[in-house]
Design an enzyme around this catalytic site. Structure first.
Site, PDB file in Angstrom:
ATOM      1  N   SER A  34      39.477  77.785 -41.442  1.00 21.60           N
ATOM      2  CA  SER A  34      40.317  78.350 -40.044  1.00 21.60           C
ATOM      3  C   SER A  34      39.956  79.966 -39.987  1.00 21.60           C
ATOM      4  O   SER A  34      41.285  80.613 -39.849  1.00 21.60           O
ATOM      5  CB  SER A  34      41.321  78.472 -40.927  1.00 21.60           C
ATOM      6  OG  SER A  34      41.732  76.833 -41.032  1.00 21.60           O
ATOM      7  N   GLY A  57      39.940  73.648 -41.190  1.00 25.06           N
ATOM      8  CA  GLY A  57      40.916  72.862 -39.672  1.00 25.06           C
ATOM      9  C   GLY A  57      42.383  72.375 -40.014  1.00 25.06           C
ATOM     10  O   GLY A  57      43.033  71.554 -39.307  1.00 25.06           O
ATOM     11  N   HIS A  99      28.843  71.092 -47.388  1.00 24.91           N
ATOM     12  CA  HIS A  99      29.875  70.866 -47.543  1.00 24.91           C
ATOM     13  C   HIS A  99      31.280  70.163 -47.520  1.00 24.91           C
ATOM     14  O   HIS A  99      30.911  68.916 -47.746  1.00 24.91           O
ATOM     15  CB  HIS A  99      29.774  71.049 -45.602  1.00 24.91           C
ATOM     16  CG  HIS A  99      30.747  71.308 -44.810  1.00 24.91           C
ATOM     17  ND1 HIS A  99      32.325  70.990 -44.926  1.00 24.91           N
ATOM     18  CD2 HIS A  99      31.378  72.511 -44.016  1.00 24.91           C
ATOM     19  CE1 HIS A  99      33.133  71.456 -43.817  1.00 24.91           C
ATOM     20  NE2 HIS A  99      33.025  72.701 -43.661  1.00 24.91           N
ATOM     21  N   GLU A 128      33.256  68.752 -46.534  1.00 19.92           N
ATOM     22  CA  GLU A 128      33.357  67.038 -45.210  1.00 19.92           C
ATOM     23  C   GLU A 128      32.279  65.723 -46.315  1.00 19.92           C
ATOM     24  O   GLU A 128      32.553  65.334 -45.913  1.00 19.92           O
ATOM     25  CB  GLU A 128      32.917  67.068 -43.859  1.00 19.92           C
ATOM     26  CG  GLU A 128      34.312  67.933 -43.943  1.00 19.92           C
ATOM     27  CD  GLU A 128      34.690  68.869 -42.095  1.00 19.92           C
ATOM     28  OE1 GLU A 128      33.386  68.913 -41.267  1.00 19.92           O
ATOM     29  OE2 GLU A 128      35.561  69.645 -41.897  1.00 19.92           O
ATOM     30  N   GLU A 140      34.844  77.929 -49.344  1.00 18.28           N
ATOM     31  CA  GLU A 140      35.592  77.208 -48.018  1.00 18.28           C
ATOM     32  C   GLU A 140      37.193  76.099 -48.748  1.00 18.28           C
ATOM     33  O   GLU A 140      36.522  75.306 -48.869  1.00 18.28           O
ATOM     34  CB  GLU A 140      34.829  76.354 -47.253  1.00 18.28           C
ATOM     35  CG  GLU A 140      33.266  76.683 -46.491  1.00 18.28           C
ATOM     36  CD  GLU A 140      33.463  76.354 -45.379  1.00 18.28           C
ATOM     37  OE1 GLU A 140      33.675  76.771 -44.009  1.00 18.28           O
ATOM     38  OE2 GLU A 140      32.928  74.854 -45.730  1.00 18.28           O
ATOM     39  N   ASN A 147      29.731  76.599 -37.485  1.00 16.31           N
ATOM     40  CA  ASN A 147      29.620  75.005 -37.634  1.00 16.31           C
ATOM     41  C   ASN A 147      30.067  74.104 -36.636  1.00 16.31           C
ATOM     42  O   ASN A 147      31.240  73.997 -36.763  1.00 16.31           O
ATOM     43  CB  ASN A 147      30.360  74.768 -39.278  1.00 16.31           C
ATOM     44  CG  ASN A 147      29.982  73.668 -39.582  1.00 16.31           C
ATOM     45  OD1 ASN A 147      29.442  72.942 -39.151  1.00 16.31           O
ATOM     46  ND2 ASN A 147      30.554  73.335 -40.312  1.00 16.31           N
ATOM     47  N   TRP A 148      29.503  73.663 -35.770  1.00 17.09           N
ATOM     48  CA  TRP A 148      29.893  73.046 -34.083  1.00 17.09           C
ATOM     49  C   TRP A 148      30.583  71.115 -35.324  1.00 17.09           C
ATOM     50  O   TRP A 148      30.958  70.915 -34.481  1.00 17.09           O
ATOM     51  CB  TRP A 148      28.303  72.376 -33.840  1.00 17.09           C
ATOM     52  CG  TRP A 148      28.829  74.019 -32.521  1.00 17.09           C
ATOM     53  CD1 TRP A 148      29.209  75.035 -32.752  1.00 17.09           C
ATOM     54  CD2 TRP A 148      28.288  74.347 -31.342  1.00 17.09           C
ATOM     55  NE1 TRP A 148      28.682  75.824 -32.354  1.00 17.09           N
ATOM     56  CE2 TRP A 148      28.380  75.332 -30.637  1.00 17.09           C
ATOM     57  CE3 TRP A 148      28.003  73.092 -30.468  1.00 17.09           C
ATOM     58  CZ2 TRP A 148      27.722  75.811 -29.644  1.00 17.09           C
ATOM     59  CZ3 TRP A 148      27.668  73.813 -29.322  1.00 17.09           C
ATOM     60  CH2 TRP A 148      27.306  74.955 -28.743  1.00 17.09           C
ATOM     61  N   LYS A 149      29.744  71.336 -36.392  1.00 20.88           N
ATOM     62  CA  LYS A 149      30.274  69.921 -36.984  1.00 20.88           C
ATOM     63  C   LYS A 149      29.434  68.889 -36.003  1.00 20.88           C
ATOM     64  O   LYS A 149      28.643  69.034 -35.362  1.00 20.88           O
ATOM     65  CB  LYS A 149      31.372  69.438 -37.585  1.00 20.88           C
ATOM     66  CG  LYS A 149      31.820  70.720 -38.436  1.00 20.88           C
ATOM     67  CD  LYS A 149      33.318  70.623 -38.954  1.00 20.88           C
ATOM     68  CE  LYS A 149      34.437  71.694 -40.099  1.00 20.88           C
ATOM     69  NZ  LYS A 149      35.156  71.655 -40.278  1.00 20.88           N
ATOM     70  N   GLY A 184      34.492  76.961 -38.349  1.00 15.98           N
ATOM     71  CA  GLY A 184      34.283  75.428 -37.735  1.00 15.98           C
ATOM     72  C   GLY A 184      35.041  75.336 -35.970  1.00 15.98           C
ATOM     73  O   GLY A 184      34.632  75.507 -35.116  1.00 15.98           O
ATOM     74  N   GLY A 185      36.030  75.115 -36.311  1.00 12.82           N
ATOM     75  CA  GLY A 185      36.571  75.303 -33.958  1.00 12.82           C
ATOM     76  C   GLY A 185      36.502  76.234 -34.153  1.00 12.82           C
ATOM     77  O   GLY A 185      36.662  75.755 -32.561  1.00 12.82           O
TER      78      GLY A 185
HETATM   79  P1  PGA Z   1      37.207  75.508 -39.446  1.00  7.06           P
HETATM   80  O1  PGA Z   1      36.371  75.444 -40.489  1.00  7.06           O
HETATM   81  O2  PGA Z   1      37.250  76.899 -39.455  1.00  7.06           O
HETATM   82  O3  PGA Z   1      37.919  74.528 -38.153  1.00  7.06           O
HETATM   83  O4  PGA Z   1      38.258  75.697 -40.846  1.00  7.06           O
HETATM   84  C1  PGA Z   1      35.367  75.359 -41.169  1.00  7.06           C
HETATM   85  C2  PGA Z   1      34.254  75.127 -41.692  1.00  7.06           C
HETATM   86  O5  PGA Z   1      34.029  73.898 -42.166  1.00  7.06           O
HETATM   87  O6  PGA Z   1      32.364  75.380 -42.041  1.00  7.06           O
END
Ligand code: PGA
Length: 243
Positions: free
Chosen positions: A204, A170, A94, A96, A164, A10-12, A225-226
């Protein structure tokens, strides 16, 4: 039928067209892997990414969608539009989105149903906050999110769930392997189609913790994500999937 492991990035709100070379780098690793590899770039890159990955073992997904097919919703993108641009999956709910855009479980369910109606597969995200976990409410919160966010039973066959924990996203913190194992088992027991529904862990996930998380019986993959922004990290995680 064993559940195929899914490694999803997930590149966000990251990525420009200059970053599309990422797909050329990961393509051989994705091809060699038994895992299903999905990348959800920002909507601006979706069509270009899908074009670049055509014929490769890389699926492309959206990060969110509107619940309606079309209409007067400035700035929004519908599930049929994502499909048209080359998406096969869409992340919905998600944390976010739930936090930044005040999305309720009912909103998430409507989006998940719109994704299915468009012939795509929703990845429905659930997870508790740190306060909820510390108050011993993690399972109750997740149970409630599942019952409010999942689409109708008859449509659930290909659904993917992502657990999650909000506090792990993150932050570099991951839930302990035993907490992940017990939450995934709990989620599976709450699903209408427990044997076929894949449950991903997110929060993470990195090259150094992926193998331990992915070895758990009820962890069917990861939402990353990251570490999905760096081709070398993402390919290490694909390699760690190894089943
Ligand atoms: P992260 O994000 O790997 O940067 O913790 C995961 C996500 O939000 O899907």
């Amino acid at each position: 039928m064993p559940r195929t492991v899914m490694i999803a990035g997930n590149w966000k709100m990251n990525g420009l067209s200059a970053d599309l070379g990422f797909f050329d780098t990961i393509a051989p690793v994705a091809r060699a892997s038994a895992a299903e590899v999905l990348v959800c770039p920002p909507a601006t890159l979706l069509a270009a990414a899908a074009g670049r990955c055509s014929g490769e073992a890389i699926l492309i997904g959206g990060q969110d969608c509107h619940a309606e097919k079309s209409g007067a919703h400035t700035g929004d993108i519908s599930a049929p539009m994502l499909r048209d641009a080359g998406a096969s999956h869409v992340i919905v709910g998600h944390s976010e989105r739930r936090i930044d855009h005040a999305e309720s479980d009912a909103d998430v369910r409507a989006k998940a149903e719109a994704v299915l109606a468009a012939g795509l597969i929703p990845i429905v995200c659930v997870g508790e906050t740190r306060q909820e976990r510390e108050a011993g409410q993690a399972e109750d919160v997740v149970r409630q999110q599942l019952s409010g966010s999942l689409p109708g039973v008859s449509q659930n066959s290909e659904l993917v769930i992502a657990y999650e924990p909000v506090w792990a996203i993150g932050t570099g913190l991951t839930a302990s392997v035993s907490d992940v194992a017990s939450m995934h088992a709990f989620i599976r027991s709450a699903l209408p189609e427990p044997l076929t529904t894949r449950i991903l862990y997110g929060g993470s996930v990195k090259p150094d913790n992926a193998a331990a998380l992915l070895s758990l019986a009820d962890v069917d993959g990861a939402l990353i994500g990251g570490a999905s922004l760096k081709a070398s990290d993402f390919t290490s995680i694909i390699e760690a999937a190894g089943r």
